[in-house]
Design an enzyme around this catalytic site. Structure first.
Site, mmCIF file in Angstrom:
data_model
loop_
_atom_site.group_PDB
_atom_site.id
_atom_site.type_symbol
_atom_site.label_atom_id
_atom_site.label_comp_id
_atom_site.label_asym_id
_atom_site.label_seq_id
_atom_site.Cartn_x
_atom_site.Cartn_y
_atom_site.Cartn_z
ATOM 1 N N ARG A 290 0.797 -1.263 -0.014
ATOM 2 C CA ARG A 290 -0.192 0.194 0.160
ATOM 3 C C ARG A 290 1.051 1.219 -0.137
ATOM 4 O O ARG A 290 1.982 1.366 0.735
ATOM 5 C CB ARG A 290 -0.819 -0.112 1.307
ATOM 6 C CG ARG A 290 -2.072 -0.996 1.306
ATOM 7 C CD ARG A 290 -2.841 -1.159 2.398
ATOM 8 N NE ARG A 290 -3.762 -0.140 2.411
ATOM 9 C CZ ARG A 290 -4.715 -0.214 3.495
ATOM 10 N NH1 ARG A 290 -4.634 -1.206 4.333
ATOM 11 N NH2 ARG A 290 -5.531 0.915 3.511
ATOM 12 N N GLN B 121 -6.835 9.582 6.407
ATOM 13 C CA GLN B 121 -5.508 9.046 7.244
ATOM 14 C C GLN B 121 -4.239 10.312 6.746
ATOM 15 O O GLN B 121 -3.259 10.460 7.495
ATOM 16 C CB GLN B 121 -5.188 7.832 6.336
ATOM 17 C CG GLN B 121 -6.268 6.774 6.834
ATOM 18 C CD GLN B 121 -5.711 5.371 6.248
ATOM 19 O OE1 GLN B 121 -4.777 5.122 5.673
ATOM 20 N NE2 GLN B 121 -6.685 4.361 6.588
ATOM 21 N N ASP C 261 -15.695 3.599 2.733
ATOM 22 C CA ASP C 261 -15.389 2.178 3.225
ATOM 23 C C ASP C 261 -16.713 1.203 3.055
ATOM 24 O O ASP C 261 -16.493 0.012 3.238
ATOM 25 C CB ASP C 261 -15.242 2.107 4.701
ATOM 26 C CG ASP C 261 -13.511 2.608 4.829
ATOM 27 O OD1 ASP C 261 -12.790 2.468 3.983
ATOM 28 O OD2 ASP C 261 -13.443 2.975 6.163
ATOM 29 N N LYS D 225 -6.944 0.768 -0.675
ATOM 30 C CA LYS D 225 -7.457 0.214 0.800
ATOM 31 C C LYS D 225 -6.549 -1.103 0.790
ATOM 32 O O LYS D 225 -5.637 -1.424 -0.215
ATOM 33 C CB LYS D 225 -8.936 -0.033 0.269
ATOM 34 C CG LYS D 225 -9.638 1.168 0.393
ATOM 35 C CD LYS D 225 -9.596 2.268 1.785
ATOM 36 C CE LYS D 225 -10.111 3.392 1.687
ATOM 37 N NZ LYS D 225 -10.331 4.024 3.191
ATOM 38 N N ARG E 100 -10.164 -2.109 -4.039
ATOM 39 C CA ARG E 100 -11.686 -2.510 -3.939
ATOM 40 C C ARG E 100 -12.558 -2.255 -5.089
ATOM 41 O O ARG E 100 -13.559 -2.800 -5.236
ATOM 42 C CB ARG E 100 -12.070 -1.759 -2.405
ATOM 43 C CG ARG E 100 -11.587 -2.264 -1.379
ATOM 44 C CD ARG E 100 -12.161 -1.718 -0.033
ATOM 45 N NE ARG E 100 -11.777 -2.520 1.058
ATOM 46 C CZ ARG E 100 -11.789 -1.785 2.238
ATOM 47 N NH1 ARG E 100 -12.471 -0.673 2.493
ATOM 48 N NH2 ARG E 100 -11.237 -2.300 3.183
#
Length: 433
Positions: free
Chosen positions: A123, A169, A317, A344, A348
């Protein structure tokens, strides 16, 4: 993560439940309580694998953390008395732990190494590293983009930063680092992302100013921090699976209590309402982190929707399970501006399309989202969570559209955010019989 699970649940779903504490808030409450000298109690925290990684790291920094029934007691020596860890700080599968602590440890100036599992190693971390380097952080990683991240002492400077993506984040890493700067930091968001860091700063007595999309911290804001108790609301991201399960399963009628409905997180409620879903809120509490009971009933003939713009970060999410919901709409639905899904636990966009298409649904991935056509569950092919907790739970909900059992590989990934997910789903099935 390698166990498989055969899901054999049929509707209708009926009853009343609560979901575990909010993952985002639990992480942040642990971090801030650990910085504040003294005792803080966090009630109803999420005790999943990700949040345990955050707790483990603060224990290595010298914080005493005791687990009790439905609470954790944090007794901190204060950030001034943290010890230098003599081992790698393991973040597991937690992107939140990795990225937020990159900022916090840079601000603290503690020599440390952050590293996670194989998924974390893939990531991107440059989105956090770039602004931290502008703040004079001494942080490096593989190709300046991947873990392990090596952090060395430096003097953090305040910056005026324009966010390039809507990422809570990245925002939080900058804000946490800024606590230790002798200058103010001003941050302007691309689109407003979840604001739990800001609300918890205020809760722990850290001065913060917010005007629209612009956030400002004061010099040496960390000096104002105080220990505080905090009650964690239920996680709307976990509630989302039950919301969708009830909407798509004939005869279902459920209520989920004490769910956090922070406006920066409640996009799924707005989307369900746009689709004509039978959803109602009651027992609404006010405050920085409001909660409500969510009542949901089965709803056929859902409206088609386009999900884009500032609605996307408010439901980021939940988008995989929202994509499943969209397969039951009367016409094709579109999700766009959702590039964040690519970074993620898995990509996704691709994982959602691949797994649902294996089951006979019709989803087309695009560069920034999905086109979802009305479609049905036609195949009981074995599917795989790809070690992504939200994909695993989304697939379990999809199984409600089939009368046959569904085998899901690597289903234990759900323990990252929702230990006990399957028993809770079965409880609603039993109530419906």
């Amino acid at each position: 993560m390698n166990n498989s699970e055969i899901i054999n649940i049929n509707g209708p779903l009926k009853g009343e439940i609560e979901v575990p504490g909010d993952k985002s808030m639990t992480h942040r409450a642990i971090m801030l309580a650990s910085l504040a000298k003294g005792i803080s109690t966090i009630y109803e925290p999420l005790m999943g694998e990700d949040c345990r990684r955050t707790m483990d790291i603060f224990k290595l920094l010298g914080v005493t953390i005791e687990e009790q029934d439905n609470s954790i007691i944090i007794n901190s020596p204060g950030y001034q008395n943290f010890i230098t860890p003599h081992q790698v700080l393991y973040t597991g599968n937690s992107g939140t732990t990795t990225r937020l602590l990159a900022g916090l440890l840079s601000g603290l100036g503690i020599e440390s190494v952050l590293s996670g599992d194989v998924s974390i190693g893939k990531r991107p971390m440059d989105r956090v590293m770039k602004p931290l380097l502008k703040m004079n952080a001494n942080i490096s990683g593989i190709d300046n983009n991947y873990t392990p991240l090596i952090i060395k002492p430096s003097t953090i400077k305040g910056i005026n930063y324009q966010m390039e993506v809507a990422s809570a984040q990245v925002k939080s890493a900058i804000l946490l680092a800024s606590l230790f700067s002798k200058e103010a930091t001003t941050l302007t968001e691309f689109d407003v992302s979840r604001n739990h860091t800001e609300t918890l700063f205020a809760h722990f007595n850290i001065p913060i100013s917010i005007q629209g999309k612009t956030i400002q911290t004061i010099p040496y804001a960390i000096e104002h921090i105080q220990p505080r108790d905090f009650h964690v609301p239920g996680d709307i991201s976990s509630a989302a699976f039950f919301i969708v399960a009830a909407l798509i399963t004939p005869g279902s009628d459920i209520t989920i209590h004490n769910v956090g409905i922070n406006p920066t997180r409640s996009g799924i409620i707005d989307i369900v309402k746009q689709m004509g879903g039978n959803i109602e809120l009651s027992n609404v509490s006010k405050g920085a982190e409001p909660t409500a009971s969510i009542h949901v009933k089965y709803t056929p003939n859902l409206n088609a929707v386009t999900i884009k713009g500032d609605l996307v970060p408010r439901a980021i999410d939940e988008l995989p399970v929202i994509a499943l919901l969209c397969t039951q709409a009367s016409n094709s639905c579109i999700i766009k501006n959702a590039e964040e899904l690519k970074v993620k636990e898995t990509n996704r966009i691709d994982t959602t399309a691949d797994m649902l298409n294996l089951l006979g649904f019709n989803l087309q991935p695009t560069h920034d989202g999905l086109i979802i056509h009305p479609s049905e569950f036609r195949s009981n092919a074995t599917v795989d969570s790809q070690t992504d907790h939200r994909i695993g739970m989304m697939l379990a909900v999809a199984s409600l559209l089939s009368s046959e059992p569904l085998k899901i590989e690597q289903f234990d990934a759900v323990n990252v955010s929702f230990p006990g997910f399957l028993p809770k789903l079965k409880l609603l099935e039993n109530e419906g019989k």
